[in-house]
Design a protein around this motif. Sequence first.
Motif, PDB file in Angstrom:
ATOM      1  N   UNK A  38     -32.922 -38.241  18.206  1.00 45.14           N
ATOM      2  CA  UNK A  38     -33.211 -38.703  16.799  1.00 45.14           C
ATOM      3  C   UNK A  38     -31.947 -39.065  15.928  1.00 45.14           C
ATOM      4  N   UNK A  39     -31.824 -39.813  14.771  1.00 45.34           N
ATOM      5  CA  UNK A  39     -30.735 -40.051  14.378  1.00 45.34           C
ATOM      6  C   UNK A  39     -29.697 -39.151  13.588  1.00 45.34           C
ATOM      7  N   UNK A  40     -30.295 -38.106  13.220  1.00 48.64           N
ATOM      8  CA  UNK A  40     -29.449 -37.117  12.422  1.00 48.64           C
ATOM      9  C   UNK A  40     -28.522 -36.489  13.760  1.00 48.64           C
ATOM     10  N   UNK A  41     -29.275 -36.019  14.584  1.00 48.31           N
ATOM     11  CA  UNK A  41     -28.545 -35.215  15.594  1.00 48.31           C
ATOM     12  C   UNK A  41     -27.734 -36.003  16.368  1.00 48.31           C
ATOM     13  N   UNK A  43     -26.254 -38.843  15.122  1.00 48.70           N
ATOM     14  CA  UNK A  43     -24.803 -38.878  14.170  1.00 48.70           C
ATOM     15  C   UNK A  43     -23.850 -37.545  14.271  1.00 48.70           C
ATOM     16  N   UNK A  44     -24.559 -36.469  14.329  1.00 50.26           N
ATOM     17  CA  UNK A  44     -23.613 -35.374  14.550  1.00 50.26           C
ATOM     18  C   UNK A  44     -22.880 -35.145  15.807  1.00 50.26           C
ATOM     19  N   UNK A  45     -23.623 -35.503  16.827  1.00 53.06           N
ATOM     20  CA  UNK A  45     -22.745 -35.616  18.233  1.00 53.06           C
ATOM     21  C   UNK A  45     -21.616 -36.720  18.216  1.00 53.06           C
ATOM     22  N   UNK A  46     -22.014 -37.869  17.696  1.00 52.79           N
ATOM     23  CA  UNK A  46     -21.041 -39.000  17.720  1.00 52.79           C
ATOM     24  C   UNK A  46     -19.930 -38.339  16.668  1.00 52.79           C
ATOM     25  N   UNK A  47     -20.267 -38.025  15.484  1.00 52.91           N
ATOM     26  CA  UNK A  47     -18.894 -37.418  14.588  1.00 52.91           C
ATOM     27  C   UNK A  47     -18.212 -36.325  15.324  1.00 52.91           C
ATOM     28  N   UNK A  48     -18.699 -35.555  15.682  1.00 50.70           N
ATOM     29  CA  UNK A  48     -18.050 -34.525  16.796  1.00 50.70           C
ATOM     30  C   UNK A  48     -17.251 -35.131  17.785  1.00 50.70           C
ATOM     31  N   UNK A  49     -17.538 -36.048  18.539  1.00 45.71           N
ATOM     32  CA  UNK A  49     -16.946 -36.759  19.364  1.00 45.71           C
ATOM     33  C   UNK A  49     -15.801 -37.609  18.992  1.00 45.71           C
ATOM     34  N   UNK A  50     -15.930 -38.130  17.657  1.00 48.42           N
ATOM     35  CA  UNK A  50     -14.961 -38.965  16.948  1.00 48.42           C
ATOM     36  C   UNK A  50     -13.825 -37.948  16.492  1.00 48.42           C
ATOM     37  N   UNK A  51     -14.258 -36.692  16.074  1.00 50.45           N
ATOM     38  CA  UNK A  51     -13.134 -35.884  15.590  1.00 50.45           C
ATOM     39  C   UNK A  51     -12.361 -35.191  16.895  1.00 50.45           C
ATOM     40  N   UNK A  52     -13.036 -35.133  17.891  1.00 48.04           N
ATOM     41  CA  UNK A  52     -12.416 -34.409  18.995  1.00 48.04           C
ATOM     42  C   UNK A  52     -11.262 -35.739  19.550  1.00 48.04           C
ATOM     43  N   UNK A  53     -11.581 -36.979  19.424  1.00 53.21           N
ATOM     44  CA  UNK A  53     -10.824 -37.978  19.939  1.00 53.21           C
ATOM     45  C   UNK A  53      -9.472 -38.028  19.048  1.00 53.21           C
TER      46      UNK A  53
END
Length: 69
Positions: A38-41, A43-53
């Motif tokens: 789903x979109x919400x989850x 987005x959360x995973x993508x956001x966490x990945x971008x932050x880690x980067x």
Amino acid sequence: MEEGTPGPEASFLVDEILSFTRDEHSRPYYTKIVAELGSQQTYAVLSESKQAQREGKIKTTAAKYFTDL
């Protein structure tokens, strides 16, 4: 919309994932991820990945990090 064709939000999200991972050949896989999570989850995973980067925490590839979450 045809069955199996992602809607506009899902397509946008897949494009955002591809922008982050630079892994165009995996588009079908990312489309499946968005459909399953789903979109919400997603987005959360993508956001966490971008932050880690940004924090330099990704030791493999962005694509591997994203899919391992």
